[in-house]
Design a protein around this motif. Structure first.
Motif, PDB file in Angstrom:
ATOM      1  N   ALA A  54     -11.107  25.796  65.324  1.00  0.00           N
ATOM      2  CA  ALA A  54     -10.676  25.767  63.936  1.00  0.00           C
ATOM      3  C   ALA A  54     -11.830  26.300  63.101  1.00  0.00           C
ATOM      4  O   ALA A  54     -12.859  25.640  62.949  1.00  0.00           O
ATOM      5  CB  ALA A  54     -10.319  24.348  63.517  1.00  0.00           C
ATOM      6  N   LEU A 129     -10.667  21.228  71.229  1.00  0.00           N
ATOM      7  CA  LEU A 129     -10.605  21.875  69.928  1.00  0.00           C
ATOM      8  C   LEU A 129     -11.901  21.630  69.171  1.00  0.00           C
ATOM      9  O   LEU A 129     -12.324  20.487  68.994  1.00  0.00           O
ATOM     10  CB  LEU A 129      -9.416  21.325  69.131  1.00  0.00           C
ATOM     11  N   ALA A 180      -5.054  21.734  64.656  1.00  0.00           N
ATOM     12  CA  ALA A 180      -6.252  22.231  63.976  1.00  0.00           C
ATOM     13  C   ALA A 180      -6.112  22.088  62.464  1.00  0.00           C
ATOM     14  O   ALA A 180      -7.041  21.643  61.775  1.00  0.00           O
ATOM     15  CB  ALA A 180      -6.498  23.685  64.353  1.00  0.00           C
TER      16      ALA A 180
END
Length: 221
Positions: A54, A129, A180
């Motif tokens: 992200a 992530l 995200a």
């Protein structure tokens, strides 16, 4: 500490065979025993895992990339992401490589947002992530030449309000992109309020299996 957390567990596995060698993924069939049931047989995609990023710029916009995905016949808005397909490569190094290859960016600040199982009923795929900030462009001489589906990339820096509305309206359907966007919104709101953001360092351990450990699951040449 809360006891609300996933628990790693390895059952008694009595058989494990690759029953289909694919162009990208293999299918493994395993027979295993649990305390509550024995002789269970499951087919699963043997996946080597992935990372996603992200990216948030100084205007607090998030980078989205549109890419064609053949299984769902759609061009999806996603975040930069890629496979753990380099043996022995650390997750953070994979994330840095993918950010440079997919978005022509480097980041000076990295944090871990989540570790996720995407389809745990049928695949071993897990994905970490990251949140990447303090962004700068990759030098021209180091730019990666994108090919195949990646040659059709489209890029968009979206405000969090726009991105959240697209998720709520069902216009952004990629689950990692949704995650995200929601996680970045959580982080930025916490920072604006002077609250703890609850991110993790890049060397934070993860509970999930790294599929790269099983070389027998890699597709044959």
């Amino acid at each position: 500490m809360s006891d609300l957390h996933d628990e790693a567990y390895t059952p008694t596995i009595t058989a494990s065979d690759v029953v289909y060698h694919g162009a990208v993924w293999n299918i493994r069939r395993e027979t295993f025993d649990l305390p509550e049931a024995t002789g269970l047989v499951r087919d699963m995609m043997a996946h080597n895992g992935a990372v996603a990023i992200a990216c948030v710029d100084e205007q607090e916009k998030i980078l989205l990339i549109q890419q064609y995905r053949h299984p769902v016949r759609a061009r999806l808005w996603e975040v930069p992401a890629g496979l753990l397909d380099v043996p022995g490569e650390a997750l953070i190094d994979a994330a840095k490589r993918e950010l440079a290859e997919e978005a022509d960016l480097r980041a000076g600040r990295w944090e871990v947002l989540t570790d996720s199982c995407l389809t745990p009923g049928g695949s071993s795929e897990s994905i970490r992530l990251y949140l990447a900030r303090d962004l700068e462009l990759v030098a021209d001489e180091d730019l990666h030449e994108r090919s195949e589906e990646e040659a059709g990339f489209k890029f968009r820096w979206a405000s969090l309000d726009e991105a959240l509305e697209a998720v709520s309206a069902g216009e952004i359907t990629n689950s990692i992109a949704q995650l995200a966007i929601l996680q970045v919104a959580r982080i930025l709101r916490a920072e604006a309020a002077g609250e703890s953001t609850r991110t993790r360092s890049v060397d934070a351990p993860r509970r999930l299996i790294d599929g790269r450990e099983s070389s027998s699951d890699r597709p044959r040449d």
